[in-house]
Design a protein around this motif. Structure first.
Motif, PDB file in Angstrom:
ATOM      1  N   ARG A   1      41.842  19.711   3.098  1.00 18.17           N
ATOM      2  CA  ARG A   1      42.821  20.685   2.684  1.00 18.17           C
ATOM      3  C   ARG A   1      42.426  21.490   1.601  1.00 18.17           C
ATOM      4  NH1 ARG A   1      48.810  17.933   4.116  1.00 18.17           N
ATOM      5  NH2 ARG A   1      48.685  18.337   6.630  1.00 18.17           N
ATOM      6  N   ALA A   2      41.697  21.001   0.619  1.00 21.65           N
ATOM      7  CA  ALA A   2      41.232  21.701  -0.350  1.00 21.65           C
ATOM      8  C   ALA A   2      39.633  22.257  -0.368  1.00 21.65           C
ATOM      9  CB  ALA A   2      41.191  20.735  -1.868  1.00 21.65           C
ATOM     10  N   ASN A   3      38.915  21.820   0.861  1.00 17.88           N
ATOM     11  CA  ASN A   3      37.727  22.156   0.823  1.00 17.88           C
ATOM     12  C   ASN A   3      37.506  23.818   1.265  1.00 17.88           C
ATOM     13  OD1 ASN A   3      34.904  22.077   1.591  1.00 17.88           O
ATOM     14  ND2 ASN A   3      35.436  21.909   3.904  1.00 17.88           N
ATOM     15  N   PHE A   4      36.782  24.350   0.582  1.00 18.48           N
ATOM     16  CA  PHE A   4      36.697  25.899   1.025  1.00 18.48           C
ATOM     17  C   PHE A   4      35.552  26.035   1.902  1.00 18.48           C
ATOM     18  CE2 PHE A   4      34.588  30.000  -0.282  1.00 18.48           C
ATOM     19  CZ  PHE A   4      35.688  30.864   0.115  1.00 18.48           C
ATOM     20  N   ASN A   5      36.194  26.599   3.133  1.00 11.13           N
ATOM     21  CA  ASN A   5      35.215  26.573   4.474  1.00 11.13           C
ATOM     22  C   ASN A   5      35.331  27.934   5.092  1.00 11.13           C
ATOM     23  OD1 ASN A   5      33.577  25.814   6.310  1.00 11.13           O
ATOM     24  ND2 ASN A   5      34.944  24.907   7.744  1.00 11.13           N
ATOM     25  N   PRO A   6      34.744  28.790   4.186  1.00 11.18           N
ATOM     26  CA  PRO A   6      34.662  30.365   4.745  1.00 11.18           C
ATOM     27  C   PRO A   6      34.277  30.630   6.061  1.00 11.18           C
ATOM     28  CG  PRO A   6      33.087  30.230   3.012  1.00 11.18           C
ATOM     29  CD  PRO A   6      33.970  28.879   3.160  1.00 11.18           C
TER      30      PRO A   6
ATOM     31  N   HIS B   1      27.578  31.292   5.546  1.00  8.00           N
ATOM     32  CA  HIS B   1      28.060  30.114   4.599  1.00  8.00           C
ATOM     33  C   HIS B   1      27.249  28.818   4.636  1.00  8.00           C
ATOM     34  CE1 HIS B   1      30.767  27.418   2.912  1.00  8.00           C
ATOM     35  NE2 HIS B   1      30.894  26.832   3.846  1.00  8.00           N
ATOM     36  N   THR B   2      26.885  28.392   3.663  1.00 13.52           N
ATOM     37  CA  THR B   2      25.990  27.130   3.402  1.00 13.52           C
ATOM     38  C   THR B   2      26.556  25.905   3.106  1.00 13.52           C
ATOM     39  OG1 THR B   2      25.155  28.002   1.251  1.00 13.52           O
ATOM     40  CG2 THR B   2      23.847  28.825   2.962  1.00 13.52           C
ATOM     41  N   GLY B   3      27.894  26.169   2.631  1.00 17.93           N
ATOM     42  CA  GLY B   3      28.383  24.803   2.273  1.00 17.93           C
ATOM     43  C   GLY B   3      28.822  24.019   3.594  1.00 17.93           C
ATOM     44  N   PRO B   4      29.518  22.588   3.171  1.00 20.73           N
ATOM     45  CA  PRO B   4      29.892  21.757   4.114  1.00 20.73           C
ATOM     46  C   PRO B   4      31.040  22.289   5.068  1.00 20.73           C
ATOM     47  CG  PRO B   4      30.828  21.214   1.972  1.00 20.73           C
ATOM     48  CD  PRO B   4      29.899  22.174   1.756  1.00 20.73           C
ATOM     49  N   VAL B   5      30.826  22.031   6.314  1.00 24.73           N
ATOM     50  CA  VAL B   5      31.760  22.310   7.202  1.00 24.73           C
ATOM     51  C   VAL B   5      32.496  21.263   8.212  1.00 24.73           C
ATOM     52  CG1 VAL B   5      32.250  23.687   9.657  1.00 24.73           C
ATOM     53  CG2 VAL B   5      30.445  24.612   7.806  1.00 24.73           C
ATOM     54  N   VAL B   6      33.519  20.938   7.589  1.00 23.18           N
ATOM     55  CA  VAL B   6      34.362  19.528   8.052  1.00 23.18           C
ATOM     56  C   VAL B   6      35.606  20.124   8.167  1.00 23.18           C
ATOM     57  CG1 VAL B   6      34.828  17.279   7.566  1.00 23.18           C
ATOM     58  CG2 VAL B   6      33.081  18.309   6.287  1.00 23.18           C
TER      59      VAL B   6
END
Length: 322
Positions: free
Chosen positions: A30-35, A49-54
């Motif tokens: 829930r806290a993960n920032f997944n734009p 976007h280059t961050g983790p996608v979960v």
């Protein structure tokens, strides 16, 4: 009394061993920032976007185990243990030592009494919630028995100098209280009106009217997910938002001086090249409950407000019939 106390401690130990990893995965999800995959930078150019996608609870659980190992699964154990012990002691001392027989649950004192009790517990517990959520989401390895180092990692210089600043985290207390009041006042009142105390066999009559009323409460529990789940997601995002203050900045602006934290990170220890989750930049903070909801929908989509909604639904069903 001694036997009951030992039984309570054993039960709490087993419960923590099971729930800490599950709660850790939920908080991270829930806290993960997944734009959204396509974003615009400050100049209007397309920026992928280059961050983790979960997007799933069990996917996050597996990711934590892969990157941070068993130690990562039990991040947040110490603040959770202290929080649980403090709340249990509060119930036993402030209310009735006989409450130990019932697992130190809140006393049944009616809607207003229950709300008052829960509000006091919420206020006392808020710093523990913030520390727990931040210890779960921080990439730094926190020692179990070095509280001073952990506090320095988890709290900003402003929060360490003025601990009450945690209560001023924009929107956090409002999100927590709204969640609490909805369950106790709205759902609790409806339950008291529609169905008897299901724990007392002499009050239950197996007739069609009772089954209809129970069905209504189950429907209320499911529908409550649409309200409670976004509040839980927002609370998770706001709890990990660190408060900064300087004369020329507002209460949520970036500190002038850097926190200068140089401790080891889980990713470095395990050899991983990425952190478990991505975090939103502190220089663009959420300014309140509604601002957080608006920015989450704009940046991550409406679905981000309903991450692990099924867990909220199960909890809502239990609350509807408790």
């Amino acid at each position: 009394m001694i036997v009951e106390l030992i039984a309570l401690l054993v039960t709490l130990g087993i419960t923590l061993a099971v729930t800490v990893p599950l709660n850790g995965a939920l908080v991270r999800l829930r806290a993960n920032f997944n734009p959204k995959s396509i974003q615009l930078d400050a100049e209007g150019n397309v920026e992928p976007h280059t961050g983790p996608v979960v997007t799933s609870f069990f996917g996050m659980l597996k990711r934590v185990k892969r990157i941070e190992g068993w130690a990562g699964l039990y991040k947040g154990l110490m603040p959770t243990l202290l929080e649980t012990g403090a709340l249990t002691g509060f119930v036993l001392v402030a209310w009735d030592p006989e409450a130990i027989r019932y697992g130190a649950r809140a006393p049944n004192t009616g809607i207003l009494g229950t709300l008052a009790y829960a509000t006091i517990a919420l206020i006392l517990n808020l710093p523990a919630v913030v520390l727990t959520y931040r210890s779960i989401t921080t990439p730094h390895r926190l020692p179990y028995f070095n509280a001073l180092y952990s506090i320095r990692v988890l709290l900003t210089p402003t929060e360490r100098r003025r601990p009450w600043t945690i209560y001023l985290t924009p929107g956090l207390l409002a999100a927590q209280f709204t969640h609490l009041a909805y369950k106790i006042v709205l759902v609790g009142t409806l339950r008291r009106v529609l169905i008897p105390d299901l724990s007392r066999a002499d009050t239950i009559k197996a007739d069609g009217v009772l089954f209809v009323k129970i069905g209504i409460m189950l429907a209320v529990g499911v529908l409550s997910t649409f309200i409670l789940c976004p509040l839980e997601v927002i609370a998770a995002k706001l709890a990990i938002q660190r408060n900064h203050a300087a004369p020329e900045y507002n209460s949520v602006a970036q500190e002038v001086e850097d926190d200068a934290i140089t401790g080891e990170e889980y990713a470095e220890y395990s050899g991983a090249e990425e952190d478990v989750i991505g975090l939103r930049h502190e220089r663009d903070p959420y300014l309140g409950l509604m601002d957080c909801a608006k920015k989450v929908m704009q940046e991550e989509g409406r679905g981000a407000l309903y991450r692990a909604w099924w867990l909220t639904a199960f909890a809502s069903l239990g609350n509807a019939l408790a």
